[in-house]
Design a protein around this motif. Sequence first.
Motif, PDB file in Angstrom:
ATOM      1  N   GLU A   9       0.822  -1.204   0.000  1.00 20.74           N
ATOM      2  CA  GLU A   9       0.000   0.000   0.000  1.00 20.74           C
ATOM      3  C   GLU A   9       0.858   1.257   0.000  1.00 20.74           C
ATOM      4  OE1 GLU A   9      -3.562  -1.941   2.781  1.00 20.74           O
ATOM      5  OE2 GLU A   9      -2.103  -0.556   3.656  1.00 20.74           O
ATOM      6  N   ASP A  10       0.275   2.358  -0.466  1.00 20.94           N
ATOM      7  CA  ASP A  10       0.899   3.661  -0.327  1.00 20.94           C
ATOM      8  C   ASP A  10       0.681   4.186   1.082  1.00 20.94           C
ATOM      9  OD1 ASP A  10       1.709   3.710  -3.013  1.00 20.94           O
ATOM     10  OD2 ASP A  10      -0.222   4.524  -3.657  1.00 20.94           O
ATOM     11  N   LYS A  38       6.390   2.845   1.178  1.00 20.45           N
ATOM     12  CA  LYS A  38       5.448   1.776   0.834  1.00 20.45           C
ATOM     13  C   LYS A  38       5.232   0.925   2.085  1.00 20.45           C
ATOM     14  CE  LYS A  38       4.213   1.375  -2.892  1.00 20.45           C
ATOM     15  NZ  LYS A  38       3.167   2.081  -3.682  1.00 20.45           N
TER      16      LYS A  38
END
Length: 373
Positions: A9-10, A38
Amino acid sequence: MADTMEYVEDLASSQIKSSRIVGLRKLHSAGLRTPFVKIINHEAFLVYKKEGMTKPLQKELEAAFIEIKNNDAKRNIYVGRAYFIPNFHNPPGPRFVIGDPQSLIKRVADHFDFAIQNKYDRVKEAQIGVILHPWINPRIPLGGGCVTLAEEKKKTMVVEAIFGLDEGVQSNPHDFYLLDFAEGKIIDKIIAEKKECLEVDANLRVTSTPVLNKFSFQPVLDEKTILTIARDFKRFIGKFGPHRLEFALQREGVYYRECLPFVFHKEKVPQVDEKGPVFKLNTQTDLPRIGRKQRIIFVDPMVIKKRKMNLLTFLATTTQDKKIILYPGAATTGHAATIFREAGPGRNLSGVKKKNKERHHAVVAGEGNRKRD
């Protein structure tokens, strides 16, 4: 990057409640310089726990490696903990610096294994994640440190700094810069004799490094950098309230990598009065020798410098009676010291109790309480 990523995920979209992730999101929101981040999420951990390091998970980790390197090609990649354990603030874990995708896969597995071994995953609503970003690596004569309010009424702030990694302020003499909060002016400087600091060696391991004589009494930060940190800090707490911000200096400027809420405790610090032999903790083989008679435990400074976090966590969470921990640090807010205050014997994660039945460890820092949180 494809939008089908299931395990990576960001920073903005991550659902992990880890204080490290929350802190980085705040720093980014306040407009401070942060590394490109990340997050390996809790779903990845659940897959690993059930099936091991699957091919789809490995593929996403390799893709994350490539994305970070495309963003910052010259730096290696930091692999750190992103654990959220209810009632256990800032749980400890390993950290690594890696330079290739296969090492990333191995180190993510190490983080997951650490969580399993220390039973983090057995706590209801726990989230086990891993954070990745370019390794911001200050080396002499560059350094890092932290900035906090010096007192509750926001009249002054203090910047602490040391050569090398910012965490060196937890266990080594370092510089203090006191500033007027409202005007952002430097009031006083205390330049310490800096004989040692922490750096990453050629094998990507954190190691204690001697400071050359020509740098020993040299200020870590110049006036321009101190004032920049002060302005950043004032802007940040104007939006989010009192925090401790941790920073690292690079040629292009100051990076902020972590922040935590900063609370001034009004209650008096309890006095510790105990007599008896002192047990020195150095290696894993010392742990079975700790029984009820070993009331006072001195943590060897090399345990902290070599970051034997698993050893400290095991001591804090498996000891069945209250101990006095002599912690060799310059500040009791160091990550290692908080393990003992928050984990308590037998993994008491329900918070500190006020009754006499409370069995958390007492922690005494080697150089006194210079910071409070």
